[in-house]
Write a protein that holds these residues in place. Structure first.
Motif, short mmCIF file in Angstrom:
data_model
loop_
_atom_site.label_atom_id
_atom_site.label_comp_id
_atom_site.label_asym_id
_atom_site.label_seq_id
_atom_site.Cartn_x
_atom_site.Cartn_y
_atom_site.Cartn_z
N VAL A 7 86.01 96.06 45.64
CA VAL A 7 86.70 97.24 45.10
C VAL A 7 87.20 96.94 43.70
N LEU A 8 87.83 95.80 43.53
CA LEU A 8 88.38 95.45 42.22
C LEU A 8 87.30 95.34 41.16
N SER A 9 86.07 94.98 41.58
CA SER A 9 84.98 94.85 40.61
C SER A 9 84.60 96.20 39.99
N LEU A 10 84.98 97.30 40.62
CA LEU A 10 84.69 98.62 40.07
C LEU A 10 85.60 98.95 38.89
N THR A 23 95.50 96.17 45.00
CA THR A 23 95.22 95.51 46.27
C THR A 23 96.27 95.87 47.31
N ALA A 24 97.53 95.96 46.89
CA ALA A 24 98.60 96.27 47.83
C ALA A 24 98.50 97.69 48.39
N LEU A 25 97.80 98.57 47.67
CA LEU A 25 97.68 99.97 48.10
C LEU A 25 96.49 100.21 49.02
N LEU A 26 95.55 99.27 49.07
CA LEU A 26 94.31 99.47 49.82
C LEU A 26 94.48 99.15 51.30
N GLN A 27 93.91 100.00 52.12
CA GLN A 27 93.88 99.78 53.57
C GLN A 27 92.42 99.59 53.98
N VAL A 28 92.07 98.41 54.44
CA VAL A 28 90.67 98.07 54.75
C VAL A 28 90.45 98.15 56.25
N ALA A 29 89.36 98.80 56.64
CA ALA A 29 89.04 98.94 58.07
C ALA A 29 87.52 98.98 58.24
N LEU A 39 84.75 116.16 55.99
CA LEU A 39 83.88 117.32 56.15
C LEU A 39 84.22 118.35 55.09
N PRO A 40 83.30 119.29 54.81
CA PRO A 40 83.60 120.35 53.83
C PRO A 40 84.81 121.16 54.26
N ASN A 41 85.55 121.61 53.26
CA ASN A 41 86.73 122.47 53.45
C ASN A 41 87.92 121.75 54.07
N GLU A 42 87.82 120.43 54.20
CA GLU A 42 88.98 119.64 54.59
C GLU A 42 89.75 119.23 53.33
N THR A 43 91.07 119.22 53.44
CA THR A 43 91.89 118.72 52.35
C THR A 43 91.92 117.21 52.42
N GLY A 44 91.51 116.57 51.34
CA GLY A 44 91.43 115.12 51.33
C GLY A 44 92.79 114.47 51.17
N THR A 45 93.05 113.49 51.98
CA THR A 45 94.30 112.73 51.88
C THR A 45 94.07 111.32 51.35
N HIS A 46 92.80 110.89 51.32
CA HIS A 46 92.48 109.53 50.88
C HIS A 46 91.21 109.53 50.04
N VAL A 47 91.09 108.53 49.18
CA VAL A 47 89.86 108.20 48.47
C VAL A 47 89.34 106.90 49.08
N PHE A 48 88.01 106.78 49.18
CA PHE A 48 87.40 105.67 49.89
C PHE A 48 86.55 104.80 48.96
N PHE A 49 86.57 103.49 49.24
CA PHE A 49 85.75 102.53 48.51
C PHE A 49 84.89 101.78 49.53
N ALA A 102 87.53 100.43 52.24
CA ALA A 102 88.94 100.39 51.83
C ALA A 102 89.34 101.80 51.41
N ARG A 103 90.44 102.28 51.93
CA ARG A 103 90.90 103.60 51.55
C ARG A 103 92.28 103.50 50.89
N ILE A 104 92.55 104.49 50.05
CA ILE A 104 93.82 104.54 49.35
C ILE A 104 94.34 105.97 49.39
N GLU A 105 95.61 106.12 49.66
CA GLU A 105 96.20 107.44 49.79
C GLU A 105 96.17 108.17 48.46
N ARG A 106 95.89 109.47 48.51
CA ARG A 106 95.66 110.28 47.31
C ARG A 106 96.79 110.15 46.28
N GLU A 107 98.01 110.37 46.70
CA GLU A 107 99.12 110.35 45.74
C GLU A 107 99.37 108.93 45.22
N ALA A 108 99.15 107.94 46.06
CA ALA A 108 99.32 106.56 45.61
C ALA A 108 98.31 106.23 44.51
#
Length: 222
Positions: A7-10, A23-29, A39-49, A102-108
């Motif tokens: 992720v950091l390489s991006l 790194t502290a903001l990322l949640q890896v699963a 899915l379409p028409n869903e409000t996104g709460t996270h961005v994904f890497f 790894a996902r990160i919360e939108r506002e974060a």
């Protein structure tokens, strides 16, 4: 915390402090094949890497036909519509294989980009690259034949090998999955795969497709 170096390489211009903050903001699963991230028409709460595996971004017609816009390889970004306007997704994102994400919360992430403008520029470049790739895919669907598109897809799934003399192995996908990835009908893809097998361009063995002649596939794709 799982390894987030991919992720950091991006982000090319971040200093040590910014990298530690991100790194502290990322949640890896880990996620299984077939997992739907949004899915379409869903409000996104996270961005994904994407760190490991493959994710496809696609749209579905009212009749239920899927069109794959992009197959993501790691490291990659998706779900970025969460950052824009109301944050409404307009596509589906699905794991094609088992994935590490790894996902990160939108506002974060918004706050992080506000603190580190260089990261915002890197993110814009990533989104621009994604847009160019999707535009090229749509142009291929409009202007290239099914065998051309299928050859290009197989090379892409194999990592587009630079050694044209070495056979390449990719995970076997169903004919329907391959058809959705190139905007074609399953029956047409089945015929094209049969023609490739007869021409000794590929072999289908158990759960894998072997690209036996990458050089010829690349010529076919061009």
């Amino acid at each position: 915390m799982s390894d987030t170096r991919d992720v950091l390489s991006l982000f090319h211009d971040l200093g040590p402090a910014a990298r530690a903050d991100l790194t502290a903001l990322l949640q890896v699963a880990s996620y299984p094949s077939g997992h739907i991230f949004h899915l379409p028409n869903e409000t996104g709460t996270h961005v994904f890497f994407l760190q490991q595996g493959r994710v496809r971004i696609y749209k579905v017609s009212p009749e239920g036909r899927a069109l794959t816009l992009l197959v993501l390889h790691p490291p990659g970004l998706f779900g970025e519509m969460a950052l824009i306007g109301a944050g409404m997704h307009d596509t589906c994102a699905e794991a094609m294989t088992d994935c590490t994400v790894a996902r990160i919360e939108r506002e974060a992430l918004r706050n992080f980009l506000g603190r580190y403008p260089a990261a915002a520029i890197d993110l814009m470049e990533l989104m621009g690259s994604r847009l160019r790739t999707m535009e090229q895919r749509l142009a291929d669907i409009a202007f290239k034949s099914v065998p051309q598109r299928l050859a290009a897809l197989l090379l892409d799934l194999a990592g587009d090998p630079t050694d044209d003399t070495a056979p390449m192995k990719i995970v076997r996908y169903t004919h329907q999955q391959l058809a959705e990835m190139i905007g074609a009908y399953r029956e047409t893809v089945t015929k094209a795969l049969g023609d490739m097998r007869e021409a000794n361009l590929i072999q289908v063995i158990d759960d894998a497709i072997i690209l036996t002649d990458p050089a010829q596939l690349r010529r076919l794709a061009s």
